[in-house]
Design an enzyme around this catalytic site. Structure first.
Site, mmCIF file in Angstrom:
data_model
loop_
_atom_site.group_PDB
_atom_site.id
_atom_site.type_symbol
_atom_site.label_atom_id
_atom_site.label_comp_id
_atom_site.label_asym_id
_atom_site.label_seq_id
_atom_site.Cartn_x
_atom_site.Cartn_y
_atom_site.Cartn_z
ATOM 1 N N SER A 1 20.912 -31.586 68.129
ATOM 2 C CA SER A 1 20.756 -32.319 69.636
ATOM 3 C C SER A 1 22.857 -31.488 69.682
ATOM 4 C CB SER A 1 21.154 -33.770 69.364
ATOM 5 O OG SER A 1 21.723 -34.079 70.123
ATOM 6 N N TYR B 1 26.396 -39.819 64.470
ATOM 7 C CA TYR B 1 25.282 -39.307 64.688
ATOM 8 C C TYR B 1 25.944 -37.761 64.857
ATOM 9 C CZ TYR B 1 20.900 -37.658 67.469
ATOM 10 O OH TYR B 1 19.904 -36.788 68.357
#
Length: 260
Positions: A149, A166
């Site tokens: 990401s 994350y």
């Protein structure tokens, strides 16, 4: 010398896509199937998998499904067992299954940290190791695509994004990709990562509802967010012989966000 059509062809190839029942995983599974690959998709919920199989069947994609919770240690072995039973061998692995959890760093629950880390990086290691040892290394060939990401490339701007686990896990995915590419290149295995920007998904729905698409687009050079086609091209590049001399790389698909 092969044509570009031949280089991008996946006819006769097999693929395993984790988190493949919806969103980005389903988009990538469809891309592989459209180029001729036979696909196994994996996810936790059988109902979601059944819906995804129907979607793929309508588009003439040959696909199977395995319900599995990759947050559990034994799940990687179970998944690879099931995938090999259906496919015989695995040419392409897409590690897409992941989770997020939002909370300020000072109050971030340890159980949330462990949940995100276990699924987003520990399970990628476990599945890659199992597929490598049991299929790719013996056959001296394979393509592994890890879904990172742009959150793994930078911290969060001031605002509602409070996703320390994350972001940390996705940065780990990027260096895992580099390291595995260096080790497994000798076996003819290419390992690359895709770093998506903002795409509508179940994981991002809360943020999308809170901020709104128009506000999100303001910081994107292309003035748009990702759609249901934007990962297809890079997926095929990394999965096919068109990308046979590319390994250890992370490509951002984010409309230019990470470039400015």
């Amino acid at each position: 010398m092969r044509t570009t059509q031949e280089l991008f062809s996946l006819v006769g190839k097999t693929a395993l896509v984790t988190g493949g029942s919806r969103g980005l995983g389903l988009q990538m599974a469809l891309a592989l199937g459209e180029q001729g690959a036979t696909v196994v998709i994996a996810a936790r919920k059988q109902a979601d998998l059944d819906e995804a199989l129907a979607f793929l069947a309508e588009r003439k994609v040959s696909a199977y499904a395995v319900a599995v919770d990759l947050s559990k240690d034994e799940a990687a072995t179970q998944l690879v067992d099931a995938a090999l039973e259906r496919l015989g061998h695995i040419d392409i692995l897409i590690n897409n299954a992941g989770a997020s959890w939002g909370a300020p760093a000072e109050d971030y629950p340890l159980e949330a940290w462990d949940k995100v880390m276990n699924l987003n990086i520990r399970s990628i290691f476990q599945v890659s190791q199992a597929v490598g040892k049991r299929s790719m290394i013996p056959r001296q060939s394979g393509r592994i695509i890890n879904i990172a990401s742009i959150a793994g490339l930078a911290g969060n701007p001031p605002g509602p994004m409070k996703t320390i686990a994350y972001n940390t896990s996705k940065a780990a995915v990027i260096n895992f990709t580099r390291t595995l590419a260096g080790e497994w290149g000798a076996y003819g295995i290419n390992v690359n990562a895709i770093a998506p920007g903002f795409f509508p998904s179940k994981m991002t729905k809360g943020l999308l509802d809170k901020i709104g698409v128009d506000e999100l687009k303001k910081d994107v050079p292309l003035r748009r967010i990702g759609d249901d086609e934007d990962l297809k091209g890079v997926t095929l590049l990394f999965a096919s012989d068109a990308g046979k001399h590319i390994t250890g790389q992370t490509l951002a698909v984010d409309g230019g966000v990470s470039a400015v």
